[in-house]
Design a protein around this motif. Structure first.
Motif, PDB file in Angstrom:
ATOM      1  N   TRP A 216       0.124  -5.252   4.222  1.00  0.00           N
ATOM      2  CA  TRP A 216      -0.231  -4.653   2.936  1.00  0.00           C
ATOM      3  C   TRP A 216      -1.525  -5.266   2.449  1.00  0.00           C
ATOM      4  O   TRP A 216      -1.765  -6.465   2.602  1.00  0.00           O
ATOM      5  CB  TRP A 216       0.844  -4.920   1.882  1.00  0.00           C
TER       6      TRP A 216
ATOM      7  N   TYR B  31      -9.778   1.343   5.147  1.00  0.00           N
ATOM      8  CA  TYR B  31      -8.515   0.671   5.452  1.00  0.00           C
ATOM      9  C   TYR B  31      -7.488   1.582   6.116  1.00  0.00           C
ATOM     10  O   TYR B  31      -6.477   1.104   6.638  1.00  0.00           O
ATOM     11  CB  TYR B  31      -7.922   0.063   4.177  1.00  0.00           C
ATOM     12  N   ALA B  32      -7.717   2.887   6.096  1.00  0.00           N
ATOM     13  CA  ALA B  32      -6.768   3.830   6.692  1.00  0.00           C
ATOM     14  C   ALA B  32      -6.541   3.481   8.161  1.00  0.00           C
ATOM     15  O   ALA B  32      -7.485   3.271   8.923  1.00  0.00           O
ATOM     16  CB  ALA B  32      -7.284   5.251   6.554  1.00  0.00           C
TER      17      ALA B  32
ATOM     18  N   ASP C 168      -0.332  -0.825   6.142  1.00  0.00           N
ATOM     19  CA  ASP C 168       0.873  -0.016   5.970  1.00  0.00           C
ATOM     20  C   ASP C 168       1.125   0.359   4.514  1.00  0.00           C
ATOM     21  O   ASP C 168       1.912   1.266   4.235  1.00  0.00           O
ATOM     22  CB  ASP C 168       2.090  -0.776   6.509  1.00  0.00           C
ATOM     23  N   ALA C 169       0.507  -0.347   3.590  1.00  0.00           N
ATOM     24  CA  ALA C 169       0.672  -0.045   2.169  1.00  0.00           C
ATOM     25  C   ALA C 169      -0.467  -0.684   1.396  1.00  0.00           C
ATOM     26  O   ALA C 169      -1.137  -1.611   1.869  1.00  0.00           O
ATOM     27  CB  ALA C 169       2.020  -0.538   1.637  1.00  0.00           C
ATOM     28  N   LEU C 170      -0.638  -0.194   0.177  1.00  0.00           N
ATOM     29  CA  LEU C 170      -1.691  -0.648  -0.718  1.00  0.00           C
ATOM     30  C   LEU C 170      -1.038  -1.138  -2.002  1.00  0.00           C
ATOM     31  O   LEU C 170      -0.051  -0.563  -2.463  1.00  0.00           O
ATOM     32  CB  LEU C 170      -2.617   0.522  -1.013  1.00  0.00           C
TER      33      LEU C 170
ATOM     34  N   ALA D 220      -4.945   7.383  -1.873  1.00  0.00           N
ATOM     35  CA  ALA D 220      -3.882   6.822  -1.035  1.00  0.00           C
ATOM     36  C   ALA D 220      -3.082   7.931  -0.364  1.00  0.00           C
ATOM     37  O   ALA D 220      -2.704   7.819   0.814  1.00  0.00           O
ATOM     38  CB  ALA D 220      -2.975   5.933  -1.874  1.00  0.00           C
TER      39      ALA D 220
ATOM     40  N   TYR E 103      -4.676   9.359   2.736  1.00  0.00           N
ATOM     41  CA  TYR E 103      -4.586   8.518   3.934  1.00  0.00           C
ATOM     42  C   TYR E 103      -3.160   8.030   4.194  1.00  0.00           C
ATOM     43  O   TYR E 103      -2.950   7.098   4.960  1.00  0.00           O
ATOM     44  CB  TYR E 103      -5.551   7.338   3.796  1.00  0.00           C
TER      45      TYR E 103
ATOM     46  N   LEU F  25      -0.974   6.341   2.462  1.00  0.00           N
ATOM     47  CA  LEU F  25      -0.736   4.936   2.148  1.00  0.00           C
ATOM     48  C   LEU F  25       0.192   4.821   0.938  1.00  0.00           C
ATOM     49  O   LEU F  25      -0.174   5.245  -0.163  1.00  0.00           O
ATOM     50  CB  LEU F  25      -2.056   4.230   1.834  1.00  0.00           C
TER      51      LEU F  25
END
Length: 226
Positions: free
Chosen positions: A110, A133-134, A138-140, A169, A172, A174
């Protein structure tokens, strides 16, 4: 709509964690960056061991919070403390995030972003940032910008910026967590207004610098009722 995921961050005490086992949590957070909430790898291992008999039926994942770590540091820590998530709160580049994913395929990565003032080109800037970051995370997680700290400031940011990040997000794929100054008395406003994928709380469920089971329970109840 899917239930909002809940992460309570900054756990340090095994006895406190034992008191939390009745709460339907998705993640607990363990801080390895410089902070008053910092724990050692050995302490983290003891805390993670307590998750095995969580009483709500779902075992929370363990997320480790780092600021600009090295791969070797992560390797040494993961050998002792089997984290489920490496949460990066520094200036880690997309390339570094990719290296972490490749080196440790068993963990999620993350990336936390600090939200400061809104700029005229905010939407375009956010899309460009997240495009980088894509595929590497796995998460933002959005947190309040603080020049002195990398999270845990206890202050909210301008929530009106959240839709800009949500739009980017979503493009992508996210998942987006919101942190920064959340408390039992304001989390419902956040959920009603923005419906984030997940929420992350630390100082907002503390009393005198320690996790407060009454505040944690109230926070979880507000989230689950929304």
């Amino acid at each position: 709509m899917a239930d909002t995921l809940i992460k309570i961050c900054g756990l340090q005490d095994v006895e406190v964690l034992k008191s939390m086992k009745i709460l339907p949590l998705d993640f607990i957070g363990l801080v390895f960056a410089p902070s008053r909430r910092r724990v050692s790898a050995e302490a983290a291992s003891a805390l993670i061991a307590e998750l095995a008999d969580w009483q709500t039926g779902k075992i929370p994942g363990a997320a480790g919070v780092f600021v600009n770590p090295g791969i070797q540091e992560l390797e040494e820590l993961l050998t002792v403390a089997p984290l489920d998530v490496v949460q990066l709160h520094g200036q880690e580049s997309p390339q570094f995030c990719r290296e972490v994913k490749q080196a440790f395929p068993q963990v999620q990565v993350w990336k936390a972003l600090s939200v400061a003032g809104r700029t005229p080109d905010a939407a375009a800037d956010i899309h460009t940032l997240l495009e980088g970051y894509a595929g590497t995370i796995d998460a933002l997680l959005l947190d309040t910008y603080d020049p002195q700290e990398s999270g845990g400031s206890g202050r909210t940011f301008d929530w009106e910026q959240i839709p800009l990040y949500q739009q980017a997000a979503a493009k992508y794929a996210l998942p987006l967590f919101i942190a920064g100054g959340l408390r039992p008395d304001n989390v419902k406003e956040l959920l009603d207004g923005y419906a984030p994928y997940g929420v992350d709380v630390s100082s907002g469920v503390e009393s005198s610098g320690s996790k407060d089971i009454a505040k944690m329970t109230a926070f979880v109840e507000r989230v689950k009722q929304s």
